[in-house]
Design a protein around this motif. Structure first.
Motif, PDB file in Angstrom:
ATOM      1  N   MET A   1      90.325  12.354  29.000  1.00  0.00           N
ATOM      2  CA  MET A   1      89.611  13.231  29.934  1.00  0.00           C
ATOM      3  C   MET A   1      90.132  14.661  29.788  1.00  0.00           C
ATOM      4  SD  MET A   1      89.375  13.098  34.110  1.00  0.00           S
ATOM      5  CE  MET A   1      91.006  13.812  34.351  1.00  0.00           C
ATOM      6  N   ASP A   2      89.218  15.612  29.718  1.00  0.00           N
ATOM      7  CA  ASP A   2      89.582  17.022  29.647  1.00  0.00           C
ATOM      8  C   ASP A   2      89.537  17.640  31.042  1.00  0.00           C
ATOM      9  OD1 ASP A   2      89.846  16.947  26.885  1.00  0.00           O
ATOM     10  OD2 ASP A   2      87.732  17.444  26.569  1.00  0.00           O
ATOM     11  N   ILE A   3      90.508  18.492  31.331  1.00  0.00           N
ATOM     12  CA  ILE A   3      90.507  19.257  32.574  1.00  0.00           C
ATOM     13  C   ILE A   3      90.193  20.705  32.219  1.00  0.00           C
ATOM     14  CG2 ILE A   3      91.844  20.043  34.557  1.00  0.00           C
ATOM     15  CD1 ILE A   3      93.504  17.496  34.334  1.00  0.00           C
ATOM     16  N   ILE A   4      89.094  21.211  32.773  1.00  0.00           N
ATOM     17  CA  ILE A   4      88.634  22.572  32.485  1.00  0.00           C
ATOM     18  C   ILE A   4      88.724  23.389  33.767  1.00  0.00           C
ATOM     19  CG2 ILE A   4      86.625  23.971  31.849  1.00  0.00           C
ATOM     20  CD1 ILE A   4      85.723  21.709  30.037  1.00  0.00           C
ATOM     21  N   THR A   5      89.248  24.596  33.661  1.00  0.00           N
ATOM     22  CA  THR A   5      89.377  25.457  34.832  1.00  0.00           C
ATOM     23  C   THR A   5      88.490  26.697  34.777  1.00  0.00           C
ATOM     24  OG1 THR A   5      91.264  26.619  33.855  1.00  0.00           O
ATOM     25  CG2 THR A   5      91.752  24.700  35.243  1.00  0.00           C
ATOM     26  N   GLU A   6      87.988  27.042  33.590  1.00  0.00           N
ATOM     27  CA  GLU A   6      87.185  28.248  33.442  1.00  0.00           C
ATOM     28  C   GLU A   6      85.693  27.912  33.369  1.00  0.00           C
ATOM     29  OE1 GLU A   6      88.151  31.302  33.720  1.00  0.00           O
ATOM     30  OE2 GLU A   6      90.221  30.607  34.018  1.00  0.00           O
ATOM     31  N   PRO A   7      84.868  28.542  34.200  1.00  0.00           N
ATOM     32  CA  PRO A   7      83.419  28.280  34.156  1.00  0.00           C
ATOM     33  C   PRO A   7      82.814  28.500  32.777  1.00  0.00           C
ATOM     34  CG  PRO A   7      83.981  29.478  36.145  1.00  0.00           C
ATOM     35  CD  PRO A   7      85.232  29.436  35.319  1.00  0.00           C
ATOM     36  N   SER A   8      83.260  29.515  32.054  1.00  0.00           N
ATOM     37  CA  SER A   8      82.672  29.787  30.740  1.00  0.00           C
ATOM     38  C   SER A   8      82.930  28.640  29.770  1.00  0.00           C
ATOM     39  CB  SER A   8      83.244  31.086  30.173  1.00  0.00           C
ATOM     40  OG  SER A   8      84.657  31.010  30.051  1.00  0.00           O
ATOM     41  N   ALA A   9      84.111  28.025  29.873  1.00  0.00           N
ATOM     42  CA  ALA A   9      84.428  26.899  28.988  1.00  0.00           C
ATOM     43  C   ALA A   9      83.556  25.694  29.328  1.00  0.00           C
ATOM     44  CB  ALA A   9      85.907  26.538  29.118  1.00  0.00           C
ATOM     45  N   LEU A  10      83.350  25.445  30.618  1.00  0.00           N
ATOM     46  CA  LEU A  10      82.477  24.338  31.012  1.00  0.00           C
ATOM     47  C   LEU A  10      81.043  24.610  30.583  1.00  0.00           C
ATOM     48  CD1 LEU A  10      82.003  21.657  32.485  1.00  0.00           C
ATOM     49  CD2 LEU A  10      81.689  22.980  34.594  1.00  0.00           C
ATOM     50  N   GLY A  11      80.587  25.850  30.769  1.00  0.00           N
ATOM     51  CA  GLY A  11      79.231  26.190  30.355  1.00  0.00           C
ATOM     52  C   GLY A  11      79.014  25.990  28.870  1.00  0.00           C
ATOM     53  N   GLY A  12      79.994  26.334  28.064  1.00  0.00           N
ATOM     54  CA  GLY A  12      79.889  26.122  26.628  1.00  0.00           C
ATOM     55  C   GLY A  12      79.799  24.655  26.272  1.00  0.00           C
ATOM     56  N   ARG A  83      90.361   9.915  35.778  1.00  0.00           N
ATOM     57  CA  ARG A  83      90.609   9.364  34.434  1.00  0.00           C
ATOM     58  C   ARG A  83      90.433   7.845  34.444  1.00  0.00           C
ATOM     59  NH1 ARG A  83      95.106  11.556  33.929  1.00  0.00           N
ATOM     60  NH2 ARG A  83      94.446  13.420  32.799  1.00  0.00           N
ATOM     61  N   ARG A  84      90.929   7.196  35.497  1.00  0.00           N
ATOM     62  CA  ARG A  84      90.823   5.740  35.595  1.00  0.00           C
ATOM     63  C   ARG A  84      89.370   5.280  35.679  1.00  0.00           C
ATOM     64  NH1 ARG A  84      93.560   5.225  39.930  1.00  0.00           N
ATOM     65  NH2 ARG A  84      91.969   4.645  41.441  1.00  0.00           N
ATOM     66  N   ILE A  85      88.527   6.044  36.355  1.00  0.00           N
ATOM     67  CA  ILE A  85      87.122   5.668  36.506  1.00  0.00           C
ATOM     68  C   ILE A  85      86.331   5.917  35.224  1.00  0.00           C
ATOM     69  CG2 ILE A  85      84.990   6.188  37.785  1.00  0.00           C
ATOM     70  CD1 ILE A  85      87.051   4.554  39.326  1.00  0.00           C
ATOM     71  N   GLY A  86      86.811   6.819  34.374  1.00  0.00           N
ATOM     72  CA  GLY A  86      86.109   7.104  33.127  1.00  0.00           C
ATOM     73  C   GLY A  86      85.399   8.432  33.096  1.00  0.00           C
ATOM     74  N   VAL A  87      85.840   9.372  33.947  1.00  0.00           N
ATOM     75  CA  VAL A  87      85.280  10.720  33.915  1.00  0.00           C
ATOM     76  C   VAL A  87      85.667  11.383  32.599  1.00  0.00           C
ATOM     77  CG1 VAL A  87      85.436  13.013  34.986  1.00  0.00           C
ATOM     78  CG2 VAL A  87      85.228  10.957  36.418  1.00  0.00           C
ATOM     79  N   ASP A  88      84.724  12.094  32.000  1.00  0.00           N
ATOM     80  CA  ASP A  88      84.981  12.762  30.723  1.00  0.00           C
ATOM     81  C   ASP A  88      85.570  14.155  30.896  1.00  0.00           C
ATOM     82  OD1 ASP A  88      83.820  10.766  28.789  1.00  0.00           O
ATOM     83  OD2 ASP A  88      82.072  11.120  30.056  1.00  0.00           O
ATOM     84  N   VAL A  89      85.050  14.883  31.894  1.00  0.00           N
ATOM     85  CA  VAL A  89      85.519  16.249  32.140  1.00  0.00           C
ATOM     86  C   VAL A  89      85.729  16.438  33.634  1.00  0.00           C
ATOM     87  CG1 VAL A  89      84.923  18.704  32.065  1.00  0.00           C
ATOM     88  CG2 VAL A  89      84.410  17.241  30.104  1.00  0.00           C
ATOM     89  N   LEU A  90      86.916  16.927  34.001  1.00  0.00           N
ATOM     90  CA  LEU A  90      87.206  17.293  35.385  1.00  0.00           C
ATOM     91  C   LEU A  90      87.250  18.816  35.451  1.00  0.00           C
ATOM     92  CD1 LEU A  90      87.909  16.102  38.189  1.00  0.00           C
ATOM     93  CD2 LEU A  90      90.323  16.440  37.595  1.00  0.00           C
ATOM     94  N   PHE A  91      86.373  19.377  36.267  1.00  0.00           N
ATOM     95  CA  PHE A  91      86.283  20.841  36.406  1.00  0.00           C
ATOM     96  C   PHE A  91      87.008  21.242  37.684  1.00  0.00           C
ATOM     97  CE2 PHE A  91      83.481  24.605  37.643  1.00  0.00           C
ATOM     98  CZ  PHE A  91      84.152  25.486  36.810  1.00  0.00           C
TER      99      PHE A  91
END
Length: 283
Positions: A1-12, A83-91
Motif C-alpha cells: 500500500m502506498d501512502i500519498i500526502t500530496e494532491p498532485s501525486a494522487l492526481g497523477g 493495509r490489512r483490508i487491501g487498500v492500494d493507496v492511502l491519501f
C-alpha cells in the motif's frame, strides 16, 4: 500500500488509472478507523480493481467551538488497518495542501441541509460537499462508499454527485454496531465509562420508534414523545440535539407516517456528539 500526502501525486496516479481503464473504488474518511470503516473499504475492495482511502480531518466541516482539535488521530494505526483490508493507496494530505489560503469556492446542497445536523451545524455540509468534490476531482473514482450512519450526508452527496455530473456511483453501507447496539464512531473513544453505558440508549430509542410504527402508530408526535421519555430515563448524561422523523430522500420533517420514514437522533455528551438513525418502511 502506498501512502500519498500530496494532491498532485494522487492526481497523477489517478490519471494513470483512468488511461488504463481501471475501476477505482474510493472511501473518504476522517481517520481513527474502526470496524465500520473496514466494512466500507471491504465493499470498495469487492467491487473495484484499485481502492483508494483518504484520511483527512477536514477543517471546513467543523464550526466554531466544535471538536476539530480534539478529534482523534492516529495515522499509523489507520494505515495498518487499511493495509490489512487491501487498500492500494492511502491519501493523507495536510489541510494546507487541500485548501489554498485564498480559497473562496464552496459546494452546497442547501435544500437537503436545512434540518437534522444542518440545523445545528449550518456550515457543516458545505464543508463536507466541498472536500468530497475536491477529492472526487483528484481520485476520479468509479464508485465511492459512505456509511448510512450519516444518512443526511449520504443523501446530500448523492444529490451533489448527480447535479455536478461526477459520474461516480455512490454506495451506502449499512451501520456497523457494537454488541449493545451503539453505532460505531471514531468519537466513541471520547465517552466516559458512564456515558458509554448510557449511549446504547440512542439506538434503543430509535428501535422503539420502529416498533411503535410497525405496531400501527402513525402519529409522529406520539412516537417521538415515547422516544424522548426513554432517553430522559436511560440517558441522563446526554443532551438531545435533535430527535426527528423525516422523509428519507428529501430530509424534510414528516408529521404523519404513511410510507418509508427515517428516525434520526443526535446526542451531545461531555466530549462527543453522536448521531444515529433508523429507516422504517411502512407498506
Amino acid at each position: 500500500m502506498d501512502i500519498i500526502t500530496e494532491p498532485s501525486a494522487l492526481g497523477g496516479r489517478a490519471r494513470e488509472w483512468a488511461r488504463a481503464g481501471r475501476q477505482v473504488g474510493f472511501v473518504p474518511t476522517m481517520g481513527y478507523l474502526h470496524a465500520g470503516h473496514e466494512r466500507l473499504m471491504a465493499l470498495a475492495r469487492e467491487r473495484s480493481e484499485v481502492v483508494v482511502a483518504s484520511v483527512f480531518v477536514n477543517p471546513t466541516q467543523f464550526g466554531p467551538n466544535e471538536d476539530l482539535d480534539a478529534y482523534p488521530r492516529d495515522l499509523d494505526r489507520d494505515a495498518a488497518l487499511a493495509r490489512r483490508i487491501g487498500v492500494d493507496v492511502l491519501f493523507a494530505p495536510r489541510p494546507e495542501a487541500m485548501y489554498a489560503p485564498e480559497a473562496a469556492t464552496w459546494v452546497e446542497v442547501p435544500a437537503l441541509a436545512r434540518h437534522l445536523c444542518g440545523a445545528s451545524r449550518p456550515t457543516h455540509f458545505r464543508g463536507v460537499c466541498t472536500v468530497v468534490a475536491k477529492l472526487f476531482l483528484l481520485v476520479r473514482p468509479t464508485l465511492a462508499v459512505f456509511g448510512q450512519k450519516d444518512w443526511q450526508q449520504l443523501a446530500i452527496i448523492r444529490r451533489m454527485t448527480a447535479d455536478l455530473g461526477f459520474g461516480v456511483e455512490i454506495v451506502g453501507a449499512p451501520i456497523v454496531r457494537e454488541a449493545d447496539g451503539l453505532a460505531l464512531s471514531s468519537r466513541n473513544v471520547r465517552l466516559t465509562p458512564a456515558e458509554r453505558a448510557e449511549a446504547a440508549a440512542i439506538n434503543q430509542g430509535l428501535a422503539l420508534a420502529g416498533e411503535l410504527v410497525r405496531g400501527g402508530e402513525g402519529d409522529v408526535g406520539r412516537v417521538l414523545a415515547a422516544v424522548r421519555a426513554r432517553y430522559a430515563a436511560e440517558m441522563p448524561s446526554g443532551t438531545v440535539d435533535y430527535l426527528a422523523c423525516v422523509d428519507p430522500q428529501t430530509i424534510e420533517p414528516v408529521t404523519t407516517i404513511a410510507g418509508p420514514v427515517l428516525f434520526a437522533a443526535a446526542v451531545q455528551f461531555s466530549g462527543a456528539r453522536l448521531i444515529d438513525n433508523r429507516f422504517v418502511d411502512v407498506k
